[in-house]
Design an enzyme around this catalytic site. Structure first.
Site, PDB file in Angstrom:
ATOM      1  N   THR A 290       2.649   4.879   1.500  1.00 29.08           N
ATOM      2  CA  THR A 290       2.606   4.182   2.540  1.00 29.08           C
ATOM      3  C   THR A 290       3.098   4.635   4.023  1.00 29.08           C
ATOM      4  OG1 THR A 290       3.719   2.745   0.813  1.00 29.08           O
ATOM      5  CG2 THR A 290       4.299   1.944   2.986  1.00 29.08           C
ATOM      6  N   THR A 291       2.725   3.852   4.967  1.00 29.44           N
ATOM      7  CA  THR A 291       3.145   4.598   6.301  1.00 29.44           C
ATOM      8  C   THR A 291       3.902   3.578   7.101  1.00 29.44           C
ATOM      9  OG1 THR A 291       1.122   3.636   7.326  1.00 29.44           O
ATOM     10  CG2 THR A 291       0.982   5.845   6.333  1.00 29.44           C
TER      11      THR A 291
END
Length: 466
Positions: A290-291
């Site tokens: 995830t970012t």
């Protein structure tokens, strides 16, 4: 983008596109996410473009989906993830970008896409943190010949096909990804390999605007991701419970509210997330890979956006450079069992882009990566800023803990003595670790407009002031 006069959403979208090249294992055009916009003249709005369950128009008498399990070893903890064609859900990032630019953007999408496309052609060096992610996901990246070709160079990531795809998005918007040539390429590649994604799924997909869930905390208003996502509601619950305590919460208080929030994530909770008014009823009855990108612009508008490809399915669609998500194979997001949700239903993510308002003005913008650890990372960062008076960097870099399944996981520097005295089972990591999330935060003084920021060193994050 901010220096060029773009607003917070322009900057966030430009960074999202660049993240497809800089963090290609964690996000991309095959991913999904959420964007929260508030401040300036904007009523707080959550744009939901997360992954949806596939299968519209699919023959239900077909063979059952087959997932490929893999172990991901964080060194002090191991998680099982699943990849393969059957792990792919309906991607939302192209739709989210198109809708965000229509709703709030001031720049042409092609101009935001051009730097990312150029970087994909020229290549981006794989830094230490991204190299660690490559090592973690080795089993997935070696699961198909296409993934091996796309991610085989572990020192520099280059993809001319991804560059073409980014330029297509900049030139034509999201349409080709849901009803055009890219949509056809995705489905035609997945179908003979056991994928559930159909043309109907893609054609029916749209980004959705939602009213955020909110709670009060120490005189602030905290707005975050509403249902059908799960994480924001659980963060709101934890903050509201902590708001009843006097003074900064200690480790025992933090673990207690984490335990309460986890206990509420029952089958009934997950099943009810899609019901109208669920967050209000839930909170009222209890309070009665995830970012993340956080941006604040000069006018006080805030944009908090979190995207994820899960750990990736290992399925890279030839000719596109698109590594498709494995959201349907993530145990954390499928608590009712794999493929239990109806086709078209948004998956119940833990991702929770969050904004803290003080007297109606943006004070803190944050979010995190980290699967189930997202909610504990965001919670502790808010406590650090609001209760302990830390600046954004100190709050982000402070050692964290996380409670799950009866175990307290702690980074070095956490005082676990009170937890041990309370009989808690504790696992202490030997060093800070991306297991505990990756918070990216911007703090703004509502009185002066001064901003400071912090990128999480656990994931190679960075903060830049324009």
């Amino acid at each position: 983008m901010l220096r060029d006069g773009g607003n917070a959403v322009d900057a966030a979208v430009a960074a999202m596109l660049m993240s497809w090249v800089a963090e290609p294992l964690l996000t991309g055009p095959g991913a999904g996410g959420y964007m929260l916009v508030a401040g300036f003249a904007d009523h707080p709005t959550l744009l939901d473009f997360f992954v949806a369950a596939p299968g519209l128009g699919r023959d239900p008498s077909g063979p059952p989906p087959r997932l490929t399990p893999v172990d991901v070893n964080f060194g002090d903890a191991v998680q099982v993830f699943n990849c393969g064609a059957a792990s792919v859900g309906v991607p939302g990032c192209p739709a989210g970008i198109g809708t965000a630019m229509y709703r709030w953007g001031t720049r042409r999408l092609a101009s935001l896409a051009a730097p990312a496309a150029a970087a994909a052609r020229e290549g981006v060096d794989v830094n230490e943190q991204q190299g660690y992610v490559y090592d973690l996901l080795e089993a997935i990246l070696s699961s198909t010949p296409q993934a091996v070709r796309e991610f085989g160079a572990r020192t520099r990531f280059t993809s001319a096909e991804l560059a073409d795809t980014i330029e297509l998005l900049g030139r034509e918007g999201a349409e080709p990804f849901y009803r055009g040539e890219v949509a056809a390429a995705i489905v035609d590649w997945l179908e003979p390999r056991g994928g559930l994604l159909t043309r109907e799924d893609l054609a029916a997909y749209a980004a959705v605007e939602r009213a955020p869930v909110w709670t009060r905390y120490r005189g602030r208003t905290v707005v975050t991701n509403p249902p059908p996502s799960a994480g924001g509601t659980l963060i709101a619950l934890a903050l509201a419970l902590l708001d009843r305590t006097d003074g900064p919460p200690g480790v025992v208080d933090l673990v207690s509210v984490m335990e309460r929030a986890q206990a509420e994530r029952t089958d009934a909770f997950v099943a009810g997330l899609d019901e109208p008014g669920f967050a209000h009823r839930f909170l009222s009855s209890r309070l009665g890979a995830t970012t993340h990108i956080s941006v604040v612009d000069g006018q006080g508008r805030a944009c908090s956006v979190t995207c994820t490809n899960g750990e990736g399915s290992g399925v890279v669609v030839p000719g596109t450079g698109i590594h498709l998500n494995n959201i349907m194979g993530e145990e954390d997001l499928n608590p009712l069992g794999f493929h239990a949700f109806p086709s078209g239903r948004r998956m119940p993510s833990m991702m929770a882009p969050t904004i803290v308002l003080r007297d109606g003005q943006v004070e803190l913008v944050l979010g995190s990566a980290g699967s189930n650890r997202i909610r504990s990372a965001i919670l502790q960062t808010i406590v650090g800023v609001v209760d302990r008076g830390l600046d954004a960097r100190a709050a982000v870099e402070a050692p964290r803990l996380h409670f799950e399944d009866g175990v307290v996981y702690a980074e070095p520097g956490v005082d676990v003595g009170p937890l041990a005295a309370a009989g808690r089972r504790i696992v202490t990591f030997r060093a800070p670790n991306l297991f505990f999330g990756g918070v990216q935060a911007v703090e703004r003084d509502p009185a002066t407009g001064t901003v400071t920021g912090a990128g999480d060193p656990r994931r190679g994050g960075v903060a830049v002031a324009a």
